[in-house]
Design an enzyme around this catalytic site. Structure first.
Site, PDB file in Angstrom:
ATOM      1  N   ARG A 294      35.058  48.004  35.904  1.00  0.00           N
ATOM      2  CA  ARG A 294      34.087  46.942  36.193  1.00  0.00           C
ATOM      3  C   ARG A 294      32.980  47.438  37.117  1.00  0.00           C
ATOM      4  O   ARG A 294      31.821  47.073  36.975  1.00  0.00           O
ATOM      5  CB  ARG A 294      34.787  45.739  36.830  1.00  0.00           C
ATOM      6  CG  ARG A 294      35.524  44.851  35.842  1.00  0.00           C
ATOM      7  CD  ARG A 294      35.807  43.476  36.411  1.00  0.00           C
ATOM      8  NE  ARG A 294      36.661  42.706  35.509  1.00  0.00           N
ATOM      9  CZ  ARG A 294      37.954  42.507  35.687  1.00  0.00           C
ATOM     10  NH1 ARG A 294      38.543  43.028  36.750  1.00  0.00           N
ATOM     11  NH2 ARG A 294      38.654  41.813  34.837  1.00  0.00           N
ATOM     12  N   GLY A 295      33.347  48.253  38.091  1.00  0.00           N
ATOM     13  CA  GLY A 295      32.354  48.762  39.037  1.00  0.00           C
ATOM     14  C   GLY A 295      31.264  49.550  38.324  1.00  0.00           C
ATOM     15  O   GLY A 295      30.067  49.356  38.581  1.00  0.00           O
TER      16      GLY A 295
END
Length: 374
Positions: A294-295
């Site tokens: 996600r980052g």
């Protein structure tokens, strides 16, 4: 229609007066994160943590008021888009397929406040089973997610909200759809909104699994500079005494910022990010031991949104620098014995990976210089 009204339109002020976004002093991190999520809602929303009385609610209401009106199907409770199938309900799709002419209307972007005591039925909507069985129709009472479609859903004190409800909100925000099932009857509708949560860290943190699913995390603090505090108080006092004149004074900046957002949304599809930069973004995430991907995804999207906001079609290292802390600080594994601020850790690793170890000015200052509002 402009985000504010001129002094010749007193009826608007009689109905509602919202503090203008461009008049908000400071809190650049929060403002930048909100603007980028408006440009690209797929960033995944903003978690705003900070002291009480720092203007969180005021800023979010100001943002909703700033946004241009959207075109909707007039008789649809889900604010369905008249032509984009991803933003319209199944019923509207069927009516279009049958060749029906849909009544259209312009509507202000909705900002929906989620109360702390809200039930799942109030949030998601309910199905009237008796009516469904008796009349053979899917009787659905829309909830707050329906109202928030194509708008902003604001949850104050999100860290005090039931974890299950937070999960529901995050699922809808990620998928863009809300599904309600009861007694074998299933109804779904579009729920594409910018999710904004706020809270005071003294009252508890969100579970890491939930916190990770917010795209960005802004930290705000009470302003310490006496001169700046006086300016903020004077701005608010002037607005409360003469809202019409205050709004008229800031209308040119409001109109300009609104147009920049519209242009950025259009330009976003054309923005590119170099492969080497993408590799370095993933290297930063890897060296910080960030779980999942996600980052990486959020940094890529946020950097593109920032480039679009500033009128460019190529992402620069500076774009990444200005969003990397917002995107990663809440994804780091917390060591209770460690006193180093998570934002500082992100900046340090970013500087090492990008070869800018000696030139890591604070992310907040960078954001403030570029937004160009104050």
């Amino acid at each position: 229609m402009s985000p504010t009204a001129s002094a010749s339109s007193p009826t608007v002020f009689a109905r509602r007066a919202v503090f203008p976004f461009t008049a908000i002093v400071g809190q650049e991190e929060m403002k930048l994160a909100l603007l980028l999520n408006v440009i690209d809602p797929k960033i995944g929303g903003v978690m705003i943590m900070g002291d009480r009385g720092t203007g969180k609610s005021t800023t979010i209401r100001a943002l909703a008021d700033l946004l241009p009106e959207i075109e909707v199907v007039a008789d649809d409770p889900f604010n369905s888009h008249p032509s984009d199938s991803d933003l319209m309900s199944d019923e509207i799709k069927q009516r279009l397929e049958q060749g029906e002419s849909l009544p259209l209307a312009k509507r202000k972007v909705q900002m929906v406040d989620l109360p702390l005591g809200a039930t799942e039925d109030r949030v998601c909507g309910t199905i009237d089973i008796e009516k469904a069985l008796a009349e053979g129709v899917k009787a659905f009472e829309p909830g707050l997610l329906a109202k928030a479609n194509r708008g902003i859903l604001y949850v104050d004190e999100v860290n005090l909200l039931d974890d299950h409800l937070v999960d529901v909100l995050l699922d809808s925000a990620a998928s863009g759809w809300n599904t309600v099932e009861r007694e074998g009857i299933s109804i779904r509708h579009p729920a594409r909104f910018v999710l904004v949560g706020s809270g005071n860290p003294e009252e508890g943190e969100l579970r890491p699994q939930l916190l990770d699913r917010f795209g960005m995390h802004a930290e705000i603090r009470t302003v310490k500079d006496p001169a700046l505090r006086v300016e903020i108080v004077e701005q608010r006092s002037t607005f409360d005494q003469e809202p019409a004149l205050f709004l008229e004074k800031h209308e040119p900046q409001q109109v300009e910022l609104q147009q920049r957002l519209v242009d950025a949304q259009t330009r976003l599809k054309t923005v590119a990010i170099d492969y080497d930069l993408r590799v370095k973004i993933s290297q930063v995430c890897s060296e910080l031991d960030v779980d999942g991907l996600r980052g990486d995804l959020v940094i890529n999207r946020a950097a593109k949104a920032l480039a679009a906001f500033e009128g460019r079609t190529e992402v620069t290292v500076d774009d990444i620098r200005r969003v990397v802390v917002l995107c990663l600080r809440h994804r780091l594994r917390k060591d209770p014995l460690e006193s180093i601020d998570s934002g500082y850790k992100v900046e340090k690793v970013f500087g090492q990976v990008f070869g800018l170890a000696e030139d890591t000015s604070t992310q907040t200052n960078g954001a403030g210089q570029r937004i160009g509002m104050r």
